[in-house]
Scaffold this motif. Structure first.
Motif, short mmCIF file in Angstrom:
data_model
loop_
_atom_site.label_atom_id
_atom_site.label_comp_id
_atom_site.label_asym_id
_atom_site.label_seq_id
_atom_site.Cartn_x
_atom_site.Cartn_y
_atom_site.Cartn_z
N MET A 175 0.84 -1.19 0.00
CA MET A 175 0.00 0.00 0.00
C MET A 175 0.87 1.24 0.00
O MET A 175 2.08 1.17 0.30
N THR A 176 0.25 2.35 -0.33
CA THR A 176 0.93 3.64 -0.30
C THR A 176 0.20 4.57 0.64
O THR A 176 -1.02 4.74 0.53
N LEU A 177 0.93 5.14 1.57
CA LEU A 177 0.40 6.17 2.44
C LEU A 177 0.66 7.51 1.77
O LEU A 177 1.80 7.82 1.42
N GLN A 178 -0.40 8.27 1.62
CA GLN A 178 -0.26 9.54 0.93
C GLN A 178 -0.04 10.68 1.91
O GLN A 178 -0.59 10.70 3.01
N CYS A 179 0.79 11.63 1.49
CA CYS A 179 1.04 12.84 2.27
C CYS A 179 1.20 14.01 1.31
O CYS A 179 2.00 13.93 0.36
N THR A 180 0.47 15.06 1.56
CA THR A 180 0.59 16.26 0.75
C THR A 180 0.54 17.49 1.63
O THR A 180 -0.15 17.50 2.64
N GLN A 181 1.31 18.51 1.26
CA GLN A 181 1.29 19.76 2.02
C GLN A 181 1.18 20.94 1.04
O GLN A 181 1.71 20.89 -0.06
N ASP A 182 0.50 21.96 1.50
CA ASP A 182 0.25 23.12 0.64
C ASP A 182 0.94 24.37 1.15
O ASP A 182 0.50 25.49 0.88
N MET A 183 2.03 24.21 1.90
CA MET A 183 2.74 25.34 2.48
C MET A 183 4.05 25.62 1.75
O MET A 183 4.85 26.45 2.21
N ASN A 184 4.31 24.92 0.67
CA ASN A 184 5.53 25.09 -0.13
C ASN A 184 6.79 24.78 0.70
O ASN A 184 7.84 25.41 0.50
N HIS A 185 6.67 23.82 1.62
CA HIS A 185 7.81 23.43 2.44
C HIS A 185 8.72 22.49 1.66
O HIS A 185 8.26 21.59 0.96
N ASN A 186 10.02 22.68 1.84
CA ASN A 186 10.96 21.81 1.14
C ASN A 186 11.23 20.51 1.89
O ASN A 186 11.42 19.47 1.30
N SER B 8 1.61 0.16 13.11
CA SER B 8 2.07 1.37 13.77
C SER B 8 1.16 2.53 13.39
O SER B 8 0.25 2.38 12.58
N VAL B 9 1.44 3.68 13.97
CA VAL B 9 0.81 4.92 13.52
C VAL B 9 1.88 5.71 12.78
O VAL B 9 2.98 5.92 13.30
N TYR B 10 1.54 6.15 11.58
CA TYR B 10 2.49 6.83 10.72
C TYR B 10 2.13 8.31 10.63
O TYR B 10 0.98 8.67 10.39
N PHE B 11 3.14 9.14 10.82
CA PHE B 11 2.95 10.58 10.73
C PHE B 11 3.85 11.17 9.65
O PHE B 11 5.04 10.85 9.56
N CYS B 12 3.26 12.04 8.87
CA CYS B 12 4.00 12.83 7.90
C CYS B 12 4.14 14.24 8.47
O CYS B 12 3.24 14.74 9.16
N ALA B 13 5.27 14.88 8.21
CA ALA B 13 5.51 16.23 8.70
C ALA B 13 6.29 17.02 7.67
O ALA B 13 6.93 16.45 6.79
N SER B 14 6.25 18.34 7.81
CA SER B 14 7.02 19.19 6.90
C SER B 14 7.55 20.41 7.64
O SER B 14 6.98 20.84 8.66
N THR B 15 8.66 20.93 7.15
CA THR B 15 9.22 22.18 7.64
C THR B 15 9.73 22.99 6.45
O THR B 15 9.99 22.41 5.39
N PRO B 16 9.86 24.29 6.59
CA PRO B 16 10.35 25.10 5.48
C PRO B 16 11.81 24.79 5.11
O PRO B 16 12.40 23.86 5.59
N TRP B 17 12.41 25.62 4.33
CA TRP B 17 13.70 25.37 3.72
C TRP B 17 14.82 25.24 4.75
O TRP B 17 14.64 25.44 5.94
N GLU B 18 15.99 24.91 4.28
CA GLU B 18 17.23 24.73 5.00
C GLU B 18 17.44 25.76 6.11
O GLU B 18 17.19 26.94 5.92
N GLY B 19 17.91 25.29 7.24
CA GLY B 19 18.15 26.20 8.34
C GLY B 19 16.87 26.62 9.02
O GLY B 19 16.84 27.58 9.77
N ALA B 20 15.84 25.85 8.79
CA ALA B 20 14.54 26.27 9.30
C ALA B 20 14.51 26.27 10.82
O ALA B 20 14.77 25.25 11.45
N ASP B 21 14.20 27.41 11.39
CA ASP B 21 14.01 27.47 12.83
C ASP B 21 12.52 27.46 13.17
O ASP B 21 12.14 27.73 14.30
N THR B 22 11.71 27.16 12.18
CA THR B 22 10.29 27.10 12.46
C THR B 22 9.91 25.67 12.82
O THR B 22 10.62 24.72 12.53
#
Lengths: 114, 119
Positions: free
Chosen positions: A19-30, A87-101
């Motif tokens: 199976m494939t677990l899908q993850c999509t984000q709309d924040m333009n995170h790299n 298990s429980v699977y989580f997808c996450a995202s953060t902005p570009w390199e050096g991200a302190d967010t």
């Protein structure tokens, strides 16, 4: 913005199925990540990506594959499901390199392999 | 290698008492440190972060955390606990020196600490 969206929320697989677990984000995170969460074990990093076309293994990559053809999407593929992948699977995202967010998380996918 | 340790599986506190959830880290460069909370059947939510500057950082829901470079710690605190604070808490670190060794600045989480606040 919807943030990070994961589908499905729940899934039961038989041993050997894929199976494939899908993850999509709309924040333009790299940066995007896949974690698994097992009881008492916290979050373990499976794979991560620092941009479209670039992926790298985390702590527990065996039995999984990922791809990153676009900035928005980061699917996680299980080829031959095993009970150990329950298990429980989580997808996450953060902005570009050096991200302190902070990282933004999806709601999770609860997978059971029987 | 970068790592995060949360030495306590569970912390029990009476409502109204101060609480502390412990976190220590190991990185090769300057750390970016984060605390997240997870309520039942939900994803992780950001609480607070330390990037640079004051060692005491304040975050959501009355939580704060103290960065101690000499002890490589980033303990989460709250002066007066609420029953609604009961949840799973995760400490995380991004090692900003990882690139120097050819890696990427991954976000690594601790194992989590379950906080139980009793009435």
């Amino acid at each position: 913005n919807a943030g990070v969206t994961q589908t499905p929320k729940f899934r039961i697989l038989k041993i050997g199925q894929s199976m494939t677990l899908q993850c999509t984000q709309d924040m333009n995170h790299n940066y995007m990540y896949w974690y698994r969460q097992d009881p008492g074990m916290g979050l373990k990093l499976i794979y991560y990506s620092v941009g479209a076309g670039i992926t790298d293994k985390g702590e527990v990559p065996n039995g999984y594959n990922v791809s990153r053809s676009t900035t928005e999407d980061f699917p996680l593929r299980l080829e031959l499901a095993a009970p150990s992948q329950t298990s429980v699977y989580f997808c996450a995202s953060t902005p570009w390199e050096g991200a302190d967010t902070e990282a933004f998380f999806g709601q999770g996918t609860r997978l059971t392999v029987v | 290698a970068q790592s995060v340790a949360q030495p306590e599986d569970q912390v029990n506190v009476a409502e109204g008492n101060p609480l502390t959830v412990k976190c220590t880290y190991s990185v090769s460069g300057n750390p970016y440190l984060f605390w997240y909370v997870q309520y039942p059947n939900r994803g992780l939510q950001f609480l607070l972060k330390y990037i640079t500057g004051d060692n005491l950082v304040k975050g959501s829901y009355g939580f704060e955390a103290e960065f101690n470079k000499s002890q490589t710690s980033f303990h989460l605190k709250k002066p007066s606990a609420l029953v609604s604070d009961s949840a799973l808490y995760f400490c995380a670190v991004r090692d900003m020196g990882a690139r120097l060794s050819g890696g990427y600045n991954k976000l690594i989480f601790g194992a989590g600490t379950r906080l139980a606040v009793h009435p």
